[in-house]
Design a protein around this motif. Structure first.
Motif, short mmCIF file in Angstrom:
data_model
loop_
_atom_site.label_atom_id
_atom_site.label_comp_id
_atom_site.label_asym_id
_atom_site.label_seq_id
_atom_site.Cartn_x
_atom_site.Cartn_y
_atom_site.Cartn_z
N ALA A 33 -43.03 29.10 78.20
CA ALA A 33 -43.78 30.27 77.76
C ALA A 33 -45.22 29.90 77.42
O ALA A 33 -45.52 28.77 77.02
CB ALA A 33 -43.11 30.90 76.55
N GLY A 35 -48.99 31.79 75.70
CA GLY A 35 -49.41 32.93 74.90
C GLY A 35 -50.84 32.82 74.44
O GLY A 35 -51.45 31.75 74.51
N TYR A 37 -53.15 33.66 71.05
CA TYR A 37 -53.21 33.96 69.63
C TYR A 37 -54.67 34.21 69.26
O TYR A 37 -55.58 33.83 70.00
CB TYR A 37 -52.68 32.77 68.81
CG TYR A 37 -51.19 32.56 68.90
CD1 TYR A 37 -50.61 32.06 70.06
CD2 TYR A 37 -50.37 32.84 67.82
CE1 TYR A 37 -49.23 31.87 70.15
CE2 TYR A 37 -48.99 32.64 67.89
CZ TYR A 37 -48.45 32.16 69.05
OH TYR A 37 -47.07 31.95 69.14
N LEU A 47 -50.13 36.29 66.86
CA LEU A 47 -49.81 36.36 68.28
C LEU A 47 -50.37 37.64 68.87
O LEU A 47 -50.14 38.73 68.35
CB LEU A 47 -48.30 36.31 68.48
CG LEU A 47 -47.81 36.45 69.92
CD1 LEU A 47 -48.27 35.30 70.78
CD2 LEU A 47 -46.29 36.57 69.94
N SER A 50 -47.71 37.24 74.87
CA SER A 50 -47.04 36.06 75.42
C SER A 50 -46.42 36.40 76.76
O SER A 50 -46.22 37.59 77.09
CB SER A 50 -45.96 35.56 74.46
OG SER A 50 -44.92 36.52 74.33
N THR A 52 -43.44 34.68 79.63
CA THR A 52 -42.50 33.62 79.97
C THR A 52 -42.84 33.05 81.36
O THR A 52 -43.69 33.57 82.08
CB THR A 52 -41.06 34.16 79.99
OG1 THR A 52 -40.93 35.08 81.08
CG2 THR A 52 -40.72 34.85 78.69
N THR A 57 -43.45 39.76 79.66
CA THR A 57 -44.55 39.80 78.71
C THR A 57 -44.19 40.53 77.43
O THR A 57 -43.33 41.42 77.42
CB THR A 57 -45.77 40.51 79.33
OG1 THR A 57 -45.39 41.84 79.71
CG2 THR A 57 -46.26 39.76 80.56
#
Length: 121
Positions: A33, A35, A37, A47, A50, A52, A57
């Motif tokens: 994953a 992401g 932030y 966060l 994100s 995978t 999403t």
């Protein structure tokens, strides 16, 4: 040496758009994953979105419908397209990736250095 190198960001007026990207370099076995932030002055890191490895999403409620996260697995690159930006989106944006460096090793989180996004009113 594994690195997450971010680019993009900058200054934009409210209602405008910006994009940021994050390239993963170095010797790695797989990227799980990934992401984005963000951390605004005086606030905790939160966060934003994100994704995978298969492309599923998730988004923070505050950015749903305005931001789009995507990744190019062939280029080991993560993207964030930000539209309809608001002053409250102003923050340092950090890339995060769960990396497995060797097939026999567990994965670990890695962070980029951060890129500033400033939205003026």
């Amino acid at each position: 040496q594994v690195q997450l190198v971010e680019s993009g960001g900058g200054l934009v007026q409210a209602g405008g758009s910006l994009s940021v990207s994050c390239a993963v370099s170095g010797s790695i076995f797989s990227i799980n994953a990934m992401g984005w932030y963000r951390q605004a002055p005086g606030k905790q890191r939160e966060l934003v979105a994100s994704i995978t490895s298969s492309g599923v999403t998730t988004y923070a409620d505050s950015v749903k419908g305005r931001f789009t996260i995507s990744r190019d697995n062939a280029k080991n690159t993560l993207y964030l397209q930000m539209n309809s930006l608001k002053p409250e989106d102003t923050a340092v944006y950090y890339c995060n990736a769960d990396l497995q460096l060797r097939h026999w090793a567990p994965s670990s989180p890695y962070w980029g250095q951060g890129t500033q996004v400033t939205v003026s009113s």
